[in-house]
Design an enzyme around this catalytic site. Sequence first.
Site, PDB file in Angstrom:
ATOM      1  N   ALA A  13       0.991  -1.325   0.047  1.00 14.83           N
ATOM      2  CA  ALA A  13       0.190   0.008  -0.073  1.00 14.83           C
ATOM      3  C   ALA A  13       0.897   1.368  -0.052  1.00 14.83           C
ATOM      4  CB  ALA A  13      -0.811   0.052   1.232  1.00 14.83           C
ATOM      5  N   VAL A  64       4.225  -7.570   9.161  1.00 13.93           N
ATOM      6  CA  VAL A  64       5.223  -8.662   8.761  1.00 13.93           C
ATOM      7  C   VAL A  64       5.437  -9.221  10.077  1.00 13.93           C
ATOM      8  CG1 VAL A  64       5.754  -8.109   6.454  1.00 13.93           C
ATOM      9  CG2 VAL A  64       6.761  -6.863   8.178  1.00 13.93           C
ATOM     10  N   LEU A  85       8.565  -5.408   0.533  1.00 13.53           N
ATOM     11  CA  LEU A  85       8.628  -3.732   0.433  1.00 13.53           C
ATOM     12  C   LEU A  85       8.424  -3.288   1.926  1.00 13.53           C
ATOM     13  CD1 LEU A  85       7.099  -4.061  -2.529  1.00 13.53           C
ATOM     14  CD2 LEU A  85       8.210  -1.855  -2.644  1.00 13.53           C
ATOM     15  N   ALA A  86       7.750  -4.173   2.501  1.00 13.16           N
ATOM     16  CA  ALA A  86       7.307  -3.561   4.114  1.00 13.16           C
ATOM     17  C   ALA A  86       8.298  -3.245   4.807  1.00 13.16           C
ATOM     18  CB  ALA A  86       6.398  -4.581   4.640  1.00 13.16           C
ATOM     19  N   GLU A  88      10.139   0.174   7.668  1.00 17.46           N
ATOM     20  CA  GLU A  88      10.395   1.350   8.091  1.00 17.46           C
ATOM     21  C   GLU A  88      11.729   2.044   7.451  1.00 17.46           C
ATOM     22  OE1 GLU A  88       8.661   3.090   9.879  1.00 17.46           O
ATOM     23  OE2 GLU A  88       7.537   1.844  11.320  1.00 17.46           O
ATOM     24  N   TYR A 189      19.135   2.226   9.767  1.00 16.16           N
ATOM     25  CA  TYR A 189      18.136   2.082   8.733  1.00 16.16           C
ATOM     26  C   TYR A 189      19.107   0.885   7.769  1.00 16.16           C
ATOM     27  CZ  TYR A 189      15.848   2.490   4.324  1.00 16.16           C
ATOM     28  OH  TYR A 189      15.421   1.985   2.969  1.00 16.16           O
ATOM     29  N   LYS A 193      18.390  -3.013   6.513  1.00 11.36           N
ATOM     30  CA  LYS A 193      18.226  -3.241   5.053  1.00 11.36           C
ATOM     31  C   LYS A 193      19.261  -4.282   4.476  1.00 11.36           C
ATOM     32  CE  LYS A 193      15.549  -1.991   2.960  1.00 11.36           C
ATOM     33  NZ  LYS A 193      13.965  -2.379   2.513  1.00 11.36           N
TER      34      LYS A 193
HETATM   35  N1  LIG Z   1      11.621   5.321  -1.669  1.00 15.53           N
HETATM   36  C1  LIG Z   1      12.870   5.171  -1.574  1.00 15.53           C
HETATM   37  O1  LIG Z   1      13.386   5.811  -2.135  1.00 15.53           O
HETATM   38  C2  LIG Z   1      13.493   3.611  -1.350  1.00 15.53           C
HETATM   39  C3  LIG Z   1      14.790   3.702  -1.706  1.00 15.53           C
HETATM   40  C4  LIG Z   1      15.459   2.394  -1.565  1.00 15.53           C
HETATM   41  C5  LIG Z   1      14.637   1.271  -0.711  1.00 15.53           C
HETATM   42  N2  LIG Z   1      13.552   1.532  -0.371  1.00 15.53           N
HETATM   43  C6  LIG Z   1      12.717   0.414   0.086  1.00 15.53           C
HETATM   44  O2  LIG Z   1      11.512   0.284  -0.828  1.00 15.53           O
HETATM   45  C7  LIG Z   1      10.574  -0.120   0.179  1.00 15.53           C
HETATM   46  C8  LIG Z   1       9.316   0.412  -0.062  1.00 15.53           C
HETATM   47  O3  LIG Z   1       9.617   2.107   0.283  1.00 15.53           O
HETATM   48  P1  LIG Z   1       8.351   3.062  -0.056  1.00 15.53           P
HETATM   49  O4  LIG Z   1       9.281   4.449  -0.216  1.00 15.53           O
HETATM   50  O5  LIG Z   1       7.313   2.785  -0.964  1.00 15.53           O
HETATM   51  O6  LIG Z   1       7.995   3.362   1.483  1.00 15.53           O
HETATM   52  P2  LIG Z   1       6.489   3.453   2.209  1.00 15.53           P
HETATM   53  O7  LIG Z   1       6.860   3.936   3.496  1.00 15.53           O
HETATM   54  O8  LIG Z   1       5.663   4.328   1.270  1.00 15.53           O
HETATM   55  O9  LIG Z   1       5.771   2.036   2.084  1.00 15.53           O
HETATM   56  C9  LIG Z   1       6.274   1.004   3.111  1.00 15.53           C
HETATM   57  C10 LIG Z   1       4.802   0.267   3.543  1.00 15.53           C
HETATM   58  O10 LIG Z   1       5.189  -0.929   4.384  1.00 15.53           O
HETATM   59  C11 LIG Z   1       4.293  -0.799   5.249  1.00 15.53           C
HETATM   60  N3  LIG Z   1       4.633  -1.552   6.561  1.00 15.53           N
HETATM   61  C12 LIG Z   1       5.346  -0.716   7.330  1.00 15.53           C
HETATM   62  N4  LIG Z   1       5.410  -1.389   8.539  1.00 15.53           N
HETATM   63  C13 LIG Z   1       4.966  -2.744   8.165  1.00 15.53           C
HETATM   64  C14 LIG Z   1       4.910  -3.721   8.905  1.00 15.53           C
HETATM   65  N5  LIG Z   1       5.246  -3.892  10.001  1.00 15.53           N
HETATM   66  N6  LIG Z   1       3.971  -4.749   8.114  1.00 15.53           N
HETATM   67  C15 LIG Z   1       3.428  -4.558   7.034  1.00 15.53           C
HETATM   68  N7  LIG Z   1       3.534  -3.391   6.247  1.00 15.53           N
HETATM   69  C16 LIG Z   1       4.202  -2.470   7.151  1.00 15.53           C
HETATM   70  C17 LIG Z   1       3.653   0.628   5.292  1.00 15.53           C
HETATM   71  O11 LIG Z   1       2.393   0.896   5.771  1.00 15.53           O
HETATM   72  C18 LIG Z   1       3.837   1.024   4.014  1.00 15.53           C
HETATM   73  O12 LIG Z   1       2.598   1.133   3.069  1.00 15.53           O
HETATM   74  C19 LIG Z   1      10.902  -0.346   1.579  1.00 15.53           C
HETATM   75  O13 LIG Z   1      11.544  -1.493   1.830  1.00 15.53           O
HETATM   76  C20 LIG Z   1      12.279   0.795   1.430  1.00 15.53           C
HETATM   77  O14 LIG Z   1      13.242   0.195   2.380  1.00 15.53           O
HETATM   78  C21 LIG Z   1      12.734   2.862  -0.696  1.00 15.53           C
END
Ligand SMILES: NC(=O)c1ccc[n+]([C@@H]2O[C@H](COP(=O)([O-])OP(=O)(O)OC[C@H]3O[C@@H](n4cnc5c(N)ncnc54)[C@H](O)[C@@H]3O)[C@@H](O)[C@H]2O)c1
Length: 364
Positions: A13, A64, A85-86, A88, A189, A193
């Site tokens: 989401a 998760v 993707l879930a 923090e 963080y 990861k």
């Molecule tokens: N956005 C970026 O620039 C970026 C860069 C590198 C890696 N990432 C990775 O990509 C993934 C998604 O990032 P994003 O930017 O879409 O973040 P986001 O915060 O928009 O999405 C993360 C989702 O995980 C859900 N979530 C959080 N804790 C949870 C739990 N305990 N159980 C189930 N769901 C949970 C949240 O509700 C949210 O919908 C993450 O793993 C992040 O580390 C993102």
Amino acid sequence: MSDTTPILVTGGAGFIGARLARRLARLGHPVTVFDTFSEQVHGNGSAARTGVAVDGINVIQGDVRDGDLIERALRASRARVVIHLAAETGTGQSHTEPAHYVDVNVTGTARLVEAIREVGGIRRVILSGTRAVYGEGACVDRAGLRVAAVARREADLAIGDYAPKDKVGRSLRPVATASDTPAAPTSVYASTKLMQEYLLTQGLWGSETHVGLMRLQNVYGPGQTLNNPYTGVLSVFARKIADGEKLEVFEDGAITRDFVYVDDAVEAFVSMVQTPIVTAQPIDIGSGKGATLLEVAKKLLETMDADPDALRVTGAFRPGDIRHALADISAAKAVLGWHPNVALDSGLIRFAEWAIAAPRTAVA
Ligand SMILES: NC(=O)c1ccc[n+]([C@@H]2O[C@H](COP(=O)([O-])OP(=O)(O)OC[C@H]3O[C@@H](n4cnc5c(N)ncnc54)[C@H](O)[C@@H]3O)[C@@H](O)[C@H]2O)c1
């Protein structure tokens, strides 16, 4: 994988996850979104629910860290592919809440591993990892030789010496980072990861589930939460511009990031689903171009029609922040046949148009 392979997307989401879930559903995959609808990201969650309330997507609200619930979700979805993707995601917040970050990102991934092993039949799990695991990333010395950069020292930063350094304090020149660069996370963080990568590869070793690792640079675009103050420099900037506040640009403004448009990132995940074989060799996903934060702050002010002087280079620095990020995307091109399509200027226009119109909790 065929276009009808069922896929479970944890964190589906969220910013990247919702766009990915919709794209996979459009391709014909039965998709299950498993997400806790975190309040920090989604406010009351109603916009996020609407964002994934489309044909072909089944939504399960869950955490998760709840192993039984993930098991049930895997069984109910009949998933053959899991995209994880879930998480923090705030570098700064992870410094003040390390136990929570370890709990969600590390324990959550361990629970997922156990559930995958227990349920069986999952052929592939793809991790949304991050370039943050490299820390300062690939650097060369004056002679152009590769040298490992260490975490920047607070004492140097405090006197405005921001350059990455080697272990004896010599300044280094950053270059594009590929996955042969040793991991050297500089934040909680990033450490969590990296641990996700280890847990998936070690925990699923020898099983029927193959692991694909992606290391994303800064993903930006419509749908990036504007109400989470801890993540996404561009969404923080956009929120401040919308609120008429000055942008605060850290250090001397010359921090470099590789901004990759969300649809390009989504296509990289689609390629990871479609590619015949995944190996545990991480694949770097970025634009392959660096931009300074001062440059993007100015561009965003201009694109959002704001006062071009509404910014301040503060000299401040954050624990765990790194100086330069730039992806070497040659492996993504060679292995996945993937390449980015959206240049920063046009991506920023799309992002700005969305941010101006978006309510704080909207999903694009
Ligand atoms: N956005 C970026 O620039 C970026 C860069 C590198 C890696 N990432 C990775 O990509 C993934 C998604 O990032 P994003 O930017 O879409 O973040 P986001 O915060 O928009 O999405 C993360 C989702 O995980 C859900 N979530 C959080 N804790 C949870 C739990 N305990 N159980 C189930 N769901 C949970 C949240 O509700 C949210 O919908 C993450 O793993 C992040 O580390 C993102």
